[in-house]
Design an enzyme around this catalytic site. Sequence first.
Site, PDB file in Angstrom:
ATOM      1  N   GLU A  49     -13.948 -13.470  51.910  1.00 24.00           N
ATOM      2  CA  GLU A  49     -12.862 -12.926  52.728  1.00 24.00           C
ATOM      3  C   GLU A  49     -12.305 -13.999  53.645  1.00 24.00           C
ATOM      4  O   GLU A  49     -13.049 -14.746  54.266  1.00 24.00           O
ATOM      5  CB  GLU A  49     -13.356 -11.725  53.531  1.00 24.00           C
ATOM      6  CG  GLU A  49     -13.884 -10.590  52.680  1.00 24.00           C
ATOM      7  CD  GLU A  49     -12.863  -9.969  51.734  1.00 24.00           C
ATOM      8  OE1 GLU A  49     -11.651 -10.249  51.862  1.00 24.00           O
ATOM      9  OE2 GLU A  49     -13.280  -9.212  50.840  1.00 24.00           O
ATOM     10  N   CYS A  72     -16.467  -3.030  56.783  1.00 28.04           N
ATOM     11  CA  CYS A  72     -16.648  -4.454  56.459  1.00 28.04           C
ATOM     12  C   CYS A  72     -15.747  -5.326  57.327  1.00 28.04           C
ATOM     13  O   CYS A  72     -16.179  -6.353  57.855  1.00 28.04           O
ATOM     14  CB  CYS A  72     -16.384  -4.701  54.978  1.00 28.04           C
ATOM     15  SG  CYS A  72     -17.629  -3.957  53.901  1.00 28.04           S
ATOM     16  N   HIS A 103     -17.816 -10.278  50.088  1.00 33.94           N
ATOM     17  CA  HIS A 103     -17.990  -9.011  49.387  1.00 33.94           C
ATOM     18  C   HIS A 103     -18.654  -9.266  48.038  1.00 33.94           C
ATOM     19  O   HIS A 103     -18.287 -10.209  47.332  1.00 33.94           O
ATOM     20  CB  HIS A 103     -16.636  -8.336  49.123  1.00 33.94           C
ATOM     21  CG  HIS A 103     -16.278  -7.323  50.145  1.00 33.94           C
ATOM     22  ND1 HIS A 103     -15.120  -7.388  50.877  1.00 33.94           N
ATOM     23  CD2 HIS A 103     -16.924  -6.206  50.551  1.00 33.94           C
ATOM     24  CE1 HIS A 103     -15.075  -6.352  51.701  1.00 33.94           C
ATOM     25  NE2 HIS A 103     -16.157  -5.616  51.517  1.00 33.94           N
TER      26      HIS A 103
END
Length: 140
Positions: A20, A83, A105
């Site tokens: 991310e 998240c 992830h």
Amino acid sequence: RPDIVLSFGQAGGRNAIEFERIAINMIDGDQKDNAGAVYRECVIEPGSPMALLSTLPVRALAEHLSANEVPARVSNTAGLYVCNELFYRLQLATFRSTVHSGFIHVPLVDEQVAGKQVPSMSFDMMKRGVTLILEKLAKG
């Protein structure tokens, strides 16, 4: 006083390990939390930046895994729920420090989706990916 902090979350519908890039200072979704509350356009930390970047070399890590036959890619957001909140709070806690931090992830494990047509990854492949990440980060 860590040098590196990695946080992980599991995301259905993905078939690759995803690094991310951007943590967003907002929670916004339709899902109820454990108390039954729904959060819409809620700022996580008022007065803080609206977005913070991962300080991990996300592109280099994704390319390293891919070069070693572990499916990987860069994702620009971790969504706007749990998240993302974890990612944002981590980046805020390490903001302007020398700590490298970020959020990764991982897909569902094969056993979680047995008999379904849902993207997943074997645990052994995930373990190999995490090992490659740690090795790459240790080398600097």
